[in-house]
Motif scaffolding. Structure first.
Motif, PDB file in Angstrom:
ATOM      1  N   THR A  65       0.861  -1.178   0.000  1.00  0.00           N
ATOM      2  CA  THR A  65       0.000   0.000   0.000  1.00  0.00           C
ATOM      3  C   THR A  65       0.897   1.228   0.000  1.00  0.00           C
ATOM      4  N   THR A  67       0.805   5.092   1.139  1.00  0.00           N
ATOM      5  CA  THR A  67       0.022   6.070   1.888  1.00  0.00           C
ATOM      6  C   THR A  67       0.407   7.505   1.530  1.00  0.00           C
ATOM      7  N   LYS A 123      -0.082   8.365 -11.556  1.00  0.00           N
ATOM      8  CA  LYS A 123       0.058   7.561 -10.337  1.00  0.00           C
ATOM      9  C   LYS A 123       1.433   6.896 -10.261  1.00  0.00           C
ATOM     10  N   THR A 134      -1.209   1.266  -6.046  1.00  0.00           N
ATOM     11  CA  THR A 134      -1.157   2.501  -6.815  1.00  0.00           C
ATOM     12  C   THR A 134      -1.458   3.667  -5.888  1.00  0.00           C
ATOM     13  N   SER A 135      -0.704   4.747  -6.038  1.00  0.00           N
ATOM     14  CA  SER A 135      -0.921   5.922  -5.197  1.00  0.00           C
ATOM     15  C   SER A 135      -2.313   6.500  -5.432  1.00  0.00           C
ATOM     16  N   LEU A 136      -2.875   7.099  -4.404  1.00  0.00           N
ATOM     17  CA  LEU A 136      -4.196   7.712  -4.520  1.00  0.00           C
ATOM     18  C   LEU A 136      -4.136   9.020  -5.299  1.00  0.00           C
ATOM     19  N   THR A 137      -3.022   9.725  -5.177  1.00  0.00           N
ATOM     20  CA  THR A 137      -2.865  11.006  -5.864  1.00  0.00           C
ATOM     21  C   THR A 137      -1.817  10.900  -6.957  1.00  0.00           C
TER      22      THR A 137
END
Length: 177
Positions: A65, A67, A123, A134-137
């Protein structure tokens, strides 16, 4: 697992977590399934006489993950630090689908990756044997101007610019204009 004296084994543990499924194949081989909740560490073979531990750690891969990452925007060649979890065993880091120039796993919760030359805004992904995060932003690739020619000209002169990170550019200024 390979070793000796496995006949009569009553259990197998992964860093202290008991395997629910294991088979003593022979006196020198055991087959065991990694249990839910297992973490990276020694494998133990349990017998009435005691527990024998592996000399090396078994790495339990979990889906990574992401973050956060810093900086949020940088030029090609810059090192970006990612925080999250499950980074042990990372096999690839990509910036919008383009493989990082290099990456270093500092710990299971932090890694550093270098922005590749062909990177574009998008991403960041981290892959290990258990999956991909995958990054959220979006990471933003900052433009880097390395050269231009000619070095002077009259109004209306076409000036080719060389550098990186130009995709998605919304304008060009000459001394602010």
């Amino acid at each position: 697992l390979t070793g000796t004296g496995f006949l009569g084994a009553t259990g197998v543990t992964f860093n202290g977590t008991a395997a629910t499924t294991f088979t003593v194949d022979t006196n020198t081989q055991i087959s065991a399934t990694v249990p839910a909740g297992a973490t990276t560490g020694k494998i133990g073979v349990v017998k009435a006489a005691g527990t024998a531990l592996s000399s090396t750690d078994f790495t339990v891969s979990v889906t990574p993950t992401i973050t956060s990452f810093t900086p949020a925007s940088a030029t090609v060649g810059t090192e970006v630090t990612l925080t999250g979890s499950g980074f042990a065993g990372t096999t690839a880091v990509k910036f919008n689908g383009v493989a990082a120039t290099s990456f270093t796993v500092d710990s299971n919760t932090q890694l550093r990756a270098t922005v590749p030359a062909a990177a574009t805004d998008g991403k960041i992904s981290v892959t290990n044997p258990a999956g991909t995060a995958t990054s959220l932003t979006d990471f933003l690739v900052a433009a880097s101007l390395t050269s231009f020619t000619p070095s002077s000209g009259i109004v209306g002169t076409n000036v080719p610019l060389t550098g990186t990170g130009f995709l998605g550019a919304t304008g060009v200024t000459f001394n602010g204009t």
